[in-house]
Design an enzyme around this catalytic site. Structure first.
Site, PDB file in Angstrom:
ATOM      1  N   HIS A 262      -6.141  -5.501  -9.019  1.00 23.73           N
ATOM      2  CA  HIS A 262      -7.176  -5.941  -8.255  1.00 23.73           C
ATOM      3  C   HIS A 262      -6.974  -6.930  -7.254  1.00 23.73           C
ATOM      4  O   HIS A 262      -5.285  -8.003  -7.415  1.00 23.73           O
ATOM      5  CB  HIS A 262      -7.801  -7.208  -8.531  1.00 23.73           C
ATOM      6  CG  HIS A 262      -8.155  -8.465  -9.419  1.00 23.73           C
ATOM      7  ND1 HIS A 262      -8.224  -7.928 -10.959  1.00 23.73           N
ATOM      8  CD2 HIS A 262      -8.147  -9.768  -9.164  1.00 23.73           C
ATOM      9  CE1 HIS A 262      -8.386  -9.627 -11.638  1.00 23.73           C
ATOM     10  NE2 HIS A 262      -7.605 -10.299  -9.748  1.00 23.73           N
TER      11      HIS A 262
ATOM     12  N   HIS B  14       2.574 -10.815   2.318  1.00 21.57           N
ATOM     13  CA  HIS B  14       1.338  -9.580   3.528  1.00 21.57           C
ATOM     14  C   HIS B  14       1.006  -8.364   2.695  1.00 21.57           C
ATOM     15  O   HIS B  14       1.268  -8.492   1.653  1.00 21.57           O
ATOM     16  CB  HIS B  14       1.792  -9.541   4.810  1.00 21.57           C
ATOM     17  CG  HIS B  14       2.425  -8.048   4.722  1.00 21.57           C
ATOM     18  ND1 HIS B  14       3.553  -8.474   5.136  1.00 21.57           N
ATOM     19  CD2 HIS B  14       2.456  -7.482   4.934  1.00 21.57           C
ATOM     20  CE1 HIS B  14       4.389  -7.394   4.988  1.00 21.57           C
ATOM     21  NE2 HIS B  14       3.593  -5.955   4.734  1.00 21.57           N
TER      22      HIS B  14
ATOM     23  N   GLU C 144      -1.582  -6.111   6.830  1.00 25.10           N
ATOM     24  CA  GLU C 144      -0.749  -4.547   7.673  1.00 25.10           C
ATOM     25  C   GLU C 144      -0.853  -3.013   7.900  1.00 25.10           C
ATOM     26  O   GLU C 144      -1.893  -2.520   6.476  1.00 25.10           O
ATOM     27  CB  GLU C 144       0.670  -4.566   7.759  1.00 25.10           C
ATOM     28  CG  GLU C 144       1.434  -3.876   8.112  1.00 25.10           C
ATOM     29  CD  GLU C 144       2.696  -3.181   7.264  1.00 25.10           C
ATOM     30  OE1 GLU C 144       3.523  -2.776   8.478  1.00 25.10           O
ATOM     31  OE2 GLU C 144       3.372  -3.991   6.299  1.00 25.10           O
TER      32      GLU C 144
END
Length: 139
Positions: free
Chosen positions: A8, A67, A116
């Site tokens: 997760h 990110h 992204e």
């Protein structure tokens, strides 16, 4: 130990309700459960969790390139950009890239977590690096 896959993703957020709206609208994530300080989503088979932590510093996150990237089809990039703009999402200036590196759009959630949408694959990136980046070592 045998890692079976990604279990997760969890993001600390300062405002649970605002973040629930963001993840539903931007990612079309399906809200599964919400508690006083936690929410779980299904994001196309990915377990996404939010934990509300109101009083932690968040400024340093803006300085990092860290990110989470999601794959999208190249044909959907422009509609993804328009979707983010329509929702007034904070879109970041992208980095310069070679054509072989494919295309991306970077953006943040309300707490500054960077995301992204990327049109390339790992295999395409490795081929590009093998062909163009002779200083790199491959294993």
């Amino acid at each position: 130990m045998n890692i079976k896959g990604l279990n997760h993703l969890l993001f600390s957020v300062s405002n649970l309700e605002q973040s629930i709206d963001f993840y539903q609208q931007v990612f079309d994530a399906k809200l599964l459960v919400k508690g006083r300080s936690t929410a779980y989503f299904d994001l196309n088979g990915i377990w996404l969790a939010l934990n509300e932590e109101k009083h932690i510093p968040r400024n340093e996150i803006n300085e990092s390139y860290t990110h989470t990237a999601f794959s999208i089809d190249e044909s959907e990039l422009e509609s993804a950009i328009q979707h983010l703009k329509a929702l007034n999402v904070n879109i970041l200036e992208g980095r310069e890239r070679a054509e072989q590196d494919k295309q991306s759009i970077y953006f943040t959630d309300p707490d500054g977590h960077k995301f992204e949408f990327h049109t390339g694959t790992l295999q395409e990136r490795l081929k590009y690096y093998r062909d163009q980046k002779k200083h790199m070592t491959f294993y």
